[in-house]
Design a protein around this motif. Sequence first.
Motif, PDB file in Angstrom:
ATOM      1  N   GLY A 335       0.460  -1.746  -0.209  1.00 24.86           N
ATOM      2  CA  GLY A 335       0.093  -0.221   0.397  1.00 24.86           C
ATOM      3  C   GLY A 335       1.125   1.578  -0.232  1.00 24.86           C
ATOM      4  N   PRO A 336       0.400   2.403  -0.062  1.00 29.76           N
ATOM      5  CA  PRO A 336       0.888   3.685  -0.481  1.00 29.76           C
ATOM      6  C   PRO A 336       1.311   4.089   1.284  1.00 29.76           C
ATOM      7  N   ALA A 337       2.294   4.718   1.011  1.00 29.40           N
ATOM      8  CA  ALA A 337       3.328   5.738   2.042  1.00 29.40           C
ATOM      9  C   ALA A 337       2.480   6.398   2.921  1.00 29.40           C
ATOM     10  N   LEU A 338       1.899   7.560   2.105  1.00 32.56           N
ATOM     11  CA  LEU A 338       1.056   8.498   2.523  1.00 32.56           C
ATOM     12  C   LEU A 338      -0.886   7.701   2.797  1.00 32.56           C
ATOM     13  N   PHE A 339      -1.548   8.132   3.887  1.00 27.37           N
ATOM     14  CA  PHE A 339      -2.698   7.634   3.847  1.00 27.37           C
ATOM     15  C   PHE A 339      -4.012   9.502   3.350  1.00 27.37           C
ATOM     16  N   LEU A 340      -4.514   9.265   3.271  1.00 35.23           N
ATOM     17  CA  LEU A 340      -5.512  10.892   2.536  1.00 35.23           C
ATOM     18  C   LEU A 340      -6.753   9.789   2.585  1.00 35.23           C
ATOM     19  N   GLN A 341      -8.118  10.702   4.100  1.00 37.13           N
ATOM     20  CA  GLN A 341      -8.786  10.628   4.667  1.00 37.13           C
ATOM     21  C   GLN A 341      -9.740  11.943   4.082  1.00 37.13           C
ATOM     22  N   GLN A 342     -11.396  12.300   4.104  1.00 38.20           N
ATOM     23  CA  GLN A 342     -11.461  13.509   3.751  1.00 38.20           C
ATOM     24  C   GLN A 342     -11.459  13.767   5.172  1.00 38.20           C
ATOM     25  N   ARG A 343     -11.745  15.326   5.790  1.00 42.61           N
ATOM     26  CA  ARG A 343     -11.997  16.197   7.325  1.00 42.61           C
ATOM     27  C   ARG A 343     -12.653  17.373   7.034  1.00 42.61           C
ATOM     28  N   ALA A 344     -13.309  17.315   7.556  1.00 43.40           N
ATOM     29  CA  ALA A 344     -14.014  18.813   7.842  1.00 43.40           C
ATOM     30  C   ALA A 344     -12.873  19.575   7.884  1.00 43.40           C
ATOM     31  N   GLY A 345     -13.163  20.998   7.751  1.00 41.32           N
ATOM     32  CA  GLY A 345     -11.939  21.643   7.887  1.00 41.32           C
ATOM     33  C   GLY A 345     -12.707  23.471   8.048  1.00 41.32           C
ATOM     34  N   PHE A 346     -12.414  24.722   8.268  1.00 40.93           N
ATOM     35  CA  PHE A 346     -12.396  25.808   8.256  1.00 40.93           C
ATOM     36  C   PHE A 346     -13.881  25.578   7.785  1.00 40.93           C
ATOM     37  N   ASN A 347     -14.914  26.339   8.831  1.00 40.64           N
ATOM     38  CA  ASN A 347     -16.062  26.235   7.951  1.00 40.64           C
ATOM     39  C   ASN A 347     -16.690  25.251   7.478  1.00 40.64           C
ATOM     40  N   GLY A 348     -16.751  24.079   7.489  1.00 40.93           N
ATOM     41  CA  GLY A 348     -17.090  22.982   7.168  1.00 40.93           C
ATOM     42  C   GLY A 348     -16.674  21.948   5.897  1.00 40.93           C
ATOM     43  N   ARG A 349     -16.050  22.448   5.408  1.00 42.47           N
ATOM     44  CA  ARG A 349     -15.019  22.634   3.790  1.00 42.47           C
ATOM     45  C   ARG A 349     -14.453  21.113   4.042  1.00 42.47           C
ATOM     46  N   PRO A 350     -14.129  20.769   3.239  1.00 42.38           N
ATOM     47  CA  PRO A 350     -14.022  19.364   3.012  1.00 42.38           C
ATOM     48  C   PRO A 350     -12.300  19.360   2.960  1.00 42.38           C
ATOM     49  N   PHE A 351     -11.847  18.403   2.924  1.00 49.61           N
ATOM     50  CA  PHE A 351     -10.540  18.408   2.913  1.00 49.61           C
ATOM     51  C   PHE A 351     -10.018  17.451   3.131  1.00 49.61           C
ATOM     52  N   ARG A 352      -8.770  16.524   2.170  1.00 43.69           N
ATOM     53  CA  ARG A 352      -7.634  15.628   2.243  1.00 43.69           C
ATOM     54  C   ARG A 352      -6.797  15.880   3.336  1.00 43.69           C
ATOM     55  N   THR A 358      -0.768   3.844   8.966  1.00 44.60           N
ATOM     56  CA  THR A 358      -0.206   3.090  10.411  1.00 44.60           C
ATOM     57  C   THR A 358      -1.023   1.560  10.731  1.00 44.60           C
ATOM     58  N   MET A 359      -2.211   1.423   9.033  1.00 43.35           N
ATOM     59  CA  MET A 359      -3.399   0.217   9.309  1.00 43.35           C
ATOM     60  C   MET A 359      -3.130  -0.496   8.092  1.00 43.35           C
ATOM     61  N   THR A 360      -3.106  -1.631   8.243  1.00 46.46           N
ATOM     62  CA  THR A 360      -3.750  -2.421   6.467  1.00 46.46           C
ATOM     63  C   THR A 360      -5.233  -1.960   6.417  1.00 46.46           C
ATOM     64  N   THR A 361      -5.749  -0.877   6.357  1.00 47.00           N
ATOM     65  CA  THR A 361      -6.722  -0.639   5.627  1.00 47.00           C
ATOM     66  C   THR A 361      -6.799   0.788   5.032  1.00 47.00           C
ATOM     67  N   ALA A 362      -7.407   1.131   4.696  1.00 45.34           N
ATOM     68  CA  ALA A 362      -7.615   2.958   4.298  1.00 45.34           C
ATOM     69  C   ALA A 362      -9.328   3.071   4.296  1.00 45.34           C
ATOM     70  N   ASP A 363      -9.485   3.775   5.415  1.00 48.27           N
ATOM     71  CA  ASP A 363     -11.453   3.923   5.293  1.00 48.27           C
ATOM     72  C   ASP A 363     -11.350   5.191   5.465  1.00 48.27           C
ATOM     73  N   ASP A 364     -12.067   5.265   3.953  1.00 51.22           N
ATOM     74  CA  ASP A 364     -12.291   6.745   4.147  1.00 51.22           C
ATOM     75  C   ASP A 364     -13.415   6.491   3.901  1.00 51.22           C
ATOM     76  N   GLY A 365     -14.957   6.142   3.695  1.00 53.39           N
ATOM     77  CA  GLY A 365     -16.573   6.136   4.038  1.00 53.39           C
ATOM     78  C   GLY A 365     -17.690   6.890   4.645  1.00 53.39           C
ATOM     79  N   ALA A 366     -18.566   6.033   4.740  1.00 51.05           N
ATOM     80  CA  ALA A 366     -19.790   6.527   5.814  1.00 51.05           C
ATOM     81  C   ALA A 366     -19.868   6.160   6.766  1.00 51.05           C
ATOM     82  N   VAL A 367     -18.521   4.909   7.359  1.00 47.26           N
ATOM     83  CA  VAL A 367     -18.896   3.916   8.483  1.00 47.26           C
ATOM     84  C   VAL A 367     -17.225   4.310   8.564  1.00 47.26           C
ATOM     85  N   ILE A 368     -17.188   4.543   9.707  1.00 45.76           N
ATOM     86  CA  ILE A 368     -15.591   4.500  10.378  1.00 45.76           C
ATOM     87  C   ILE A 368     -15.522   4.394  11.465  1.00 45.76           C
TER      88      ILE A 368
END
Length: 493
Positions: A335-352, A358-368
């Motif tokens: 798998g990749p060295a970096l893990f990217l996940q959607q988060r909510a930032g300033f004023n609720g704007r999403p960013f990666r 650090t895990m064998t999975t890369a969860d980034d869906g409706a259920v985490i």
Amino acid sequence: MSHVRNAGSQPGVMGRLAAEPVTVPASLSVLTPLVALFDLAWIAMLGGGAGLIYELLAQAIGGSYSSGGDLEQQIGIGLAVALLFSAFGHASGLYKTENLVRRYWQVTRATLVWLSVFLFLAFLAFLLKVGASFSRGQILVLFVSGLFGVAATRLLIVHTCSRVIRSGAFRPNRLVLVGLAEEFVTNPALPRLADFGHSVEAKFALPPSNSSVDDEERRQLIREVIRRTREIGADEIVLAIPWTKPDMIHDIERALRVLPIPIKLVPDSSICRVLDRPVCELGPTKAVQLQRAPLSAAQRALKQGIDRVLAASGIVALLPLFAVIGAAVRLESSGPALFLQQRAGFNGRPFRIYKFRTMTTADDGAVIVQATRNDKRVTSLGQLLRKLSIDEIPQLINVLRGEMSLVGPRPHALAHDTEYDRLIASYAQRHKMKPGITGWAQINGFRGETPELGMMQRRVESDLWYIESWSLWLDIRILLATVIHVMKSDRAY
């Protein structure tokens, strides 16, 4: 229908003289020039004293300094500062009678006035090129000693003015109060008028608008208000009428226009809370500021500038570490060295968000699912990276991109934001500031897994306190404390 304050029984002349304090036949407005003169005197004297103190210090340290004994110039500088302080103070309302008993307001406003005076003098010296004519050391001593002097004198002024007002030594501002009986009872401002130098000499209760009292009886009451106001020589009329009754307010105000004194409408019991907020200009009108931005434009620029400088420096310095950790992550598991996940930032704007994987999975869906202690998804290297929070270092890239800050509320996965926003009413307020790599909640132990709702509530409370209390020094404290907490924390897994 009306009620005029009872003057009480009439004791003998000698009894009244013994019981009543002697009152100066002057209103409390005389306090304004007295306080202004006091400021002129102590600041002018401080100017001369600062020059002498600086000369003594310079001679004690170097032994060769001599100002030529120009005490007149030193006092002149103090007098110039005093005159500017008085002028700026009058412009900012520092000497208004109502403000002379407001302790915190006096100290903060006077300090701002003192800073403004020296900024103005520095700008003036720059334009006229006369800076070399004055001793910078003397000016510095005057500025620093004046900061302490301003705070001390304001406390003294507030204490003295409060005692003078309570003693009745000066004639108070005489009021006639007109309004609805329920407002006399429920309005929180009316009982405190005496603390600010006002005296209610007469009180008239109006009939409610839905009563059966005819217009002639209401007009008769207004005529009695006018007669009584003239008889006692009142200084002002105060209306205590709900703002939801504009017709009644207009009729009373129009009927009282024959009197040559101010007529003021106090906010009713329901609107007092709103008018405690700052009033600001809004185009052609005024508005009440119900909420301010967490940071001003200057504060945002300062915080963002420091963030980007430190983030850029950190990325350059840690590039070799990035390469080593990235290679180790890829060697340990596919798998990749970096893990990217959607988060909510300033004023609720999403960013990666960027993290070392650090895990064998890369969860980034409706259920985490949050990481738990001894989580089987966490790799062996990942356990170490998470323990020391090294997996968060790539977020310096987010800081450099302007999506995050070094310090702020920690961003959560979008799925968790959706869940907790439904359960915690104030949760979304965390997005009023950019998310951070570390934060006040993290150094206070509210990091890692939150299996109970109360744990997330305490984290949110800490984040909101940080937003409301932000300062540059607070950010520095959090950054320094983060290093200590990372080394001894057992909450990261």
